[in-house]
Structure formats: C-alpha cells, structure tokens
Write an enzyme that holds these catalytic residues in place. Structure first.
Site, PDB file in Angstrom:
ATOM      1  N   ASP A   1       0.827  -1.210   0.000  1.00  0.00           N
ATOM      2  CA  ASP A   1       0.000   0.000   0.000  1.00  0.00           C
ATOM      3  C   ASP A   1       0.865   1.266   0.000  1.00  0.00           C
ATOM      4  O   ASP A   1       1.867   1.341   0.716  1.00  0.00           O
ATOM      5  CB  ASP A   1      -0.845  -0.047   1.287  1.00  0.00           C
TER       6      ASP A   1
ATOM      7  N   GLU B   1       1.810  -0.399  -4.913  1.00  0.00           N
ATOM      8  CA  GLU B   1       0.838   0.626  -5.321  1.00  0.00           C
ATOM      9  C   GLU B   1       1.618   1.902  -5.640  1.00  0.00           C
ATOM     10  O   GLU B   1       1.982   2.658  -4.744  1.00  0.00           O
ATOM     11  CB  GLU B   1      -0.182   0.899  -4.199  1.00  0.00           C
TER      12      GLU B   1
HETATM   13  C1  GLC Z   1      -4.126   3.199  -0.459  1.00  0.00           C
HETATM   14  C2  GLC Z   1      -5.393   2.368  -0.482  1.00  0.00           C
HETATM   15  C3  GLC Z   1      -6.553   3.234  -0.113  1.00  0.00           C
HETATM   16  C4  GLC Z   1      -6.314   3.805   1.270  1.00  0.00           C
HETATM   17  C5  GLC Z   1      -4.997   4.560   1.307  1.00  0.00           C
HETATM   18  C6  GLC Z   1      -4.618   4.922   2.705  1.00  0.00           C
HETATM   19  O1  GLC Z   1      -4.118   4.164  -1.446  1.00  0.00           O
HETATM   20  O2  GLC Z   1      -5.561   1.779  -1.743  1.00  0.00           O
HETATM   21  O3  GLC Z   1      -7.756   2.518  -0.119  1.00  0.00           O
HETATM   22  O4  GLC Z   1      -7.362   4.661   1.613  1.00  0.00           O
HETATM   23  O5  GLC Z   1      -3.950   3.759   0.810  1.00  0.00           O
HETATM   24  O6  GLC Z   1      -4.266   3.785   3.430  1.00  0.00           O
END
Ligand code: GLC
Length: 537
Positions: free
Chosen positions: A207, A275
């Site tokens: 993440d 991500e």
């Molecule tokens: C990432 C996740 C998202 C979340 C954010 C904060 O972008 O995909 O859903 O809100 O992190 O943790």
C-alpha cells in the site's frame, strides 16, 4: 534476484488475480459486514465457476476502521469484524487447496493512531517510540512545517497538544506516517512481512509504496502553474500543488529492496506488487529496480488514466510495454476499491471490450470483485456515506465501488441476512452470479470464456505482443505469439461495423455472440462494439 521468481514461467506471470474487498464480499454471521468465513464459503466460485488463479485480499487486520481497514492497529491479528487469526490461516490453506495463491495488503506508510506504537510515540518528546513517526516543531507563526496536503484533503500535518509538535500523515489525521528512516521501524515492519510469509501467504500488495520517503529537506511543494495538466483523475485540493517533495525520494528504492530480499528468501516464491501512482513511465518503471530487485510489478494504473479509444489505447499500451525493463513483467487493471466502477466509467458495451482487453494483453490481469458481473456504481446519498475521503470531498467518495457483492436475486443479493453496511446497487436483481450463470450472453459468462481461453493458451499467458497494422482509430488489433501458438485480438471500439484483414484462423471468443465459432479466411467482420479472439494454426 532469484531465477525462479523472475523466470518466464513464474506462477504470477501466468496467473489471473482477483481482488477481494472483505467488507463487501460475503457475510457469514449476519452483522452486515463481509468476513473471512464468508470468503472461504465462496472459494469454489472463485476457483471453479470463475477460474481465477490468485487472490489479493484487502486488509482484515485489527483496525478502528477509520479508513475501513487501511488504518491498522495490529498488523498481526485479525479484526473481530472479520474473524480470528485462525480463520485467516484457514483461508490461506483452503485457497491453496484449490490451487489458488493468496496475496495480502501490506501497509507500510502509516498505522492507525490507535496502534500501540503511535500511542507511545505521542506520549512525550523523549519516548523511545517518538522517532517511529515523523514529529516536527511548528513554523515560527505556529503553522505546519510544510505546505503538504493530505491525499484526502486538508493539511498533511496535525498539531498534537500533548507535546506541541506536529505529526505527519499522508492520509487521515488518524493515519500517522511511519518514519522509514528509522531502522527500528524498518525491522518491525519487515517482521510483519515475515509473520505472514511464515503463514504461507504468496506475497503482498504494498500500500502507498512510493509515499514512504519524502524530501529530507522538507521543502514546500510549488503550486500548480496555470497550464498544468493533471496526470490522473481529479484529486480535489491535492491537485493544487505539484508533488515534487512529498513522495518518491530516492531512498525509497533502498527500502523496497530490503523488503524484496526478505520475500525472496521464502520457498513459496512470494511476490510484491507496489501501489505506485506515478504516471511518468520511466519514473514508474524505476520501481522494478535497476537489477529487478524491487517490485516484481509496480501496479500499472496507466490504462485508467488513458482516453478510451482505439488510438489512445494503442499508444498507451505500446508505451507501457516499452518501458517495462528487460526481464520485467507488467500487470493490467481497470478497477479497484479506490476507483469508480469500470462498467460505470466506460458504459456496458465498452465494459465487455474491457474484459477482453484485460484478459488478452501481455501481463498479469487483476480483476476487481463484481466487475466480472458488470456491477455498476451505486448512488449513495452523502448522509449514508462511509468513506472518509467522501466525507471530506463529496465527489471523491469511493463507496459506490465498494457495495456488496451480488450473489443472487435473494434479499440483499445473498450478501447478508442482516443489514448491509453499504446499500446495494439498484440493479442487483438482474446483475448477480446466480442470474448471470443462466444466461450465456451475460458478462459473467463472457469472463468465464475469456478466463478459460487464457488458461488454454500459452500465447495469451506469456507470448509476445505486437500491435497489428490493421489497427486504426476505430479498431485495436494485436497479436500474441508463443513458440507453439499465435492469437489475434480485434476490438471494435466504435458504433459502426468494421472489417479487418488478418490471417486465417478460428474464432475462440466473441464479446457479442457466445456462439460465434466460425473459421475465418483472411477477413474478420466485427459488429459495433464487438471484440473477437482468433487463434491461428
Ligand atoms: C491506499 C489504499 C486506499 C487507502 C490509502 C490509505 O491508497 O488503496 O484505499 O485509503 O492507501 O491507506
């Protein structure tokens, strides 16, 4: 780099992934929230009916649920809303028993403000955990140390009265950023990875991976110039600045290399998928690592930022594939828990073409739960909203894409016997697994045919990719080729019939007609919005 995890035939290159958002998948105990037992009860659907190979399960760790699980208060336990640690272990086992791999979300950028580490850290300036988070004195006028804006709007710093210092949070104030420049934090987080790898998980979706390292000099971001073109969707106040200094400082790569080394030491050949919301392609590709020693795959969000027409898609796909480093491998996705539903964004006709595109490109496809049914965005009145982002900025709410999975036309679409935590989409009576299985023309049956075709074809799984000269602004045509097989995909993205000249072959899947199975001789006719997969001898 170990040969096996990067080899041409590595499991994750051939796999089709399916993202489960546990809160909305299946509720086993009637409390209105999906849970792990619910997921276990649907594994046969995933492995047999649909036929995916791997699951990405969004967070189920202990959490106060300010950001619905993306705010973790204990990384090595399961929140009671979802079950127990033993249920998570069983989920991994049961998925493996059906031949499916499981990757989990790994949340490295921040914890919940209720995590014991932060509870300690905020107690005093000299607490041993103080430096586990990022604390700074106010500027002389009392304002935050930088002008950085949180992704969810508002300042990225909050003043904590106890000690008179600000702490940094890339997301919500109750998601304080961990300090990745502190070796104790790195060790503690690598231990979290080890904990789940010991339990057999096949890797992680990491993440907010590029966010963890920011400018050490903590310079202000410049405001956007008047002619600035946003690289991505409307992000509200976050778009007021050029994000030069609040993510992706070069030492981020070292942190990712450390995680990769841990993952590579496990026998199950786990992977890490980052991500990475970066749209400059060479910069994005740097997250593979110069020696392919960082992410197996940075997530490829580029098609979601691309105009949906044959010409733009062709240019984007070629550019992405050019930028994947030699020996690397990409992935494709058109939806997730943070984006508007694919079928709503593109409309139902284009959504069928999107299914064929996703499952026939060179790279690992990631499907988002419910997209295989053509689930649409639900309209949820702001007062019933659950998403903290939506509460800050109405039009950025992600609730509409997180509504309960539609299993049947029973009450609450078979998701729960209680009151669902988010309302169901209005069309759940006709768009659901049970109803669609009966209809050969349904979106679900199209996905099943495409998944079966991909599994039966080495060319589609690992073959080369070449755009075909017959491509134009109306039709996107490309070829996939392996040692044993050649396939052609032709997608007519227009509302007019099209005719393309390709070599002779046999139609395997048509997005328009489940019975289309003819042998074609050099000339392929396509209906408006029809996509066709052809194999050649
Ligand atoms: C990432 C996740 C998202 C979340 C954010 C904060 O972008 O995909 O859903 O809100 O992190 O943790």
């Amino acid at each position: 780099m170990t040969l096996s995890t990067n080899s041409r035939r590595a499991w994750w290159r051939k796999a089709v992934f399916y993202q489960i958002y546990p809160l909305s998948f299946a509720d086993s105990n009637g409390d209105g929230f999906g849970d792990l037992e619910g997921i276990i009860s649907k594994l046969d659907y995933l492995s047999d009916t649909l036929g995916v190979d791997a699951l990405w399960v969004s967070p189920f760790y202990r959490s106060p649920m300010s950001d619905w699980g993306y705010d973790v208060s204990d990384h090595t336990d399961v929140d009671p809303l979802f079950g127990e640690l033993a249920t998570a272990e069983r989920l991994i086992e049961e998925a493996h028993a059906r031949g499916m791999r499981v990757i989990l979300d790994y949340l490295i950028n921040h914890t919940s403000s209720e995590h014991p580490w932060f509870v300690e850290s905020r107690q005093s300036r000299n607490n041993p955990k103080r430096d586990w988070y990022v604390w700074r004195d106010p500027r002389e006028d009392g304002s935050p140390p930088t002008n950085w804006v949180s992704v969810f709007s508002g300042p990225a710093w909050t003043l904590d009265d106890t000690t008179g210092q600000y702490y940094r949070h890339t997301f919500l104030p109750n998601q304080p950023d961990l300090n990745w420049r502190n070796p104790e934090v790195v060790e503690a987080m690598l231990d979290v990875a080890r904990f789940w790898l010991e339990r057999g998980v096949d890797g992680f979706r990491v993440d907010a991976a590029h966010q963890i390292m920011k400018d050490p000099q903590e310079r202000d971001n410049p405001p956007v110039p008047p002619d600035y073109e946003r690289p991505w969707k409307d992000m509200g106040e976050y778009d007021d600045y050029v994000h030069l200094y609040d993510f992706g400082h070069s030492d981020v790569h070292q942190a990712h290399r450390q995680l990769r080394a841990i993952v590579d030491s496990y026998p199950q050949e786990p992977i890490i998928v980052g991500e990475i919301h970066i749209f400059d392609l060479p910069e994005w590709a740097s997250y593979y690592g110069e020696d392919l020693d960082q992410f197996h795959m940075p997530f490829n969000f580029h098609l979601m930022a691309c105009d949906w027409d044959a010409g733009s898609l062709r240019v984007a796909i070629e550019a992405i594939l050019w930028n994947v480093p030699v020996g690397g491998w990409t992935n494709w996705l058109l939806g997730n828990h943070d984006e508007k539903r694919l079928t709503t964004r593109l409309g139902p006709k284009h959504a069928r073409l999107a299914a064929m595109l996703l499952l026939t490109l060179r790279g690992t496809p990631f499907l988002y739960y419910g997209d295989e049914l053509g689930m649409t965005e639900a309209k949820i009145p702001p007062e019933e909203g659950m998403d903290p982002w939506g509460k800050n900025v109405d039009h950025l709410s992600r609730d509409g894409a997180r509504t309960p999975m539609q299993w049947s036309s029973a009450s609450n679409a078979g998701f729960t016997t209680g009151t669902p935590w988010l309302p169901l989409a209005a069309n759940s009576n006709s768009i659901n697994v049970e109803t669609e299985l009966e209809d050969p023309r349904s979106v679900l049956n199209l996905y099943r045919r495409l998944l079966a075709a991909r599994h039966n074809s080495e060319a589609l799984q690992i073959g080369s990719f070449l755009t075909h000269p017959a491509s134009d602004n109306q039709v996107l045509v490309y070829r996939r080729e392996s040692n044993e097989e050649i396939a052609t995909v032709a997608l007519n993205l227009s509302d007019e019939e099209a005719q393309v000249k390709i070599r002779s072959g046999r139609v395997i899947v048509s997005t328009a007609d489940p019975d289309r199975a003819e042998t074609i001789s050099k000339k392929l006719l396509l209906e408006p919005y029809e996509g066709v997969l052809v194999t050649h001898q």
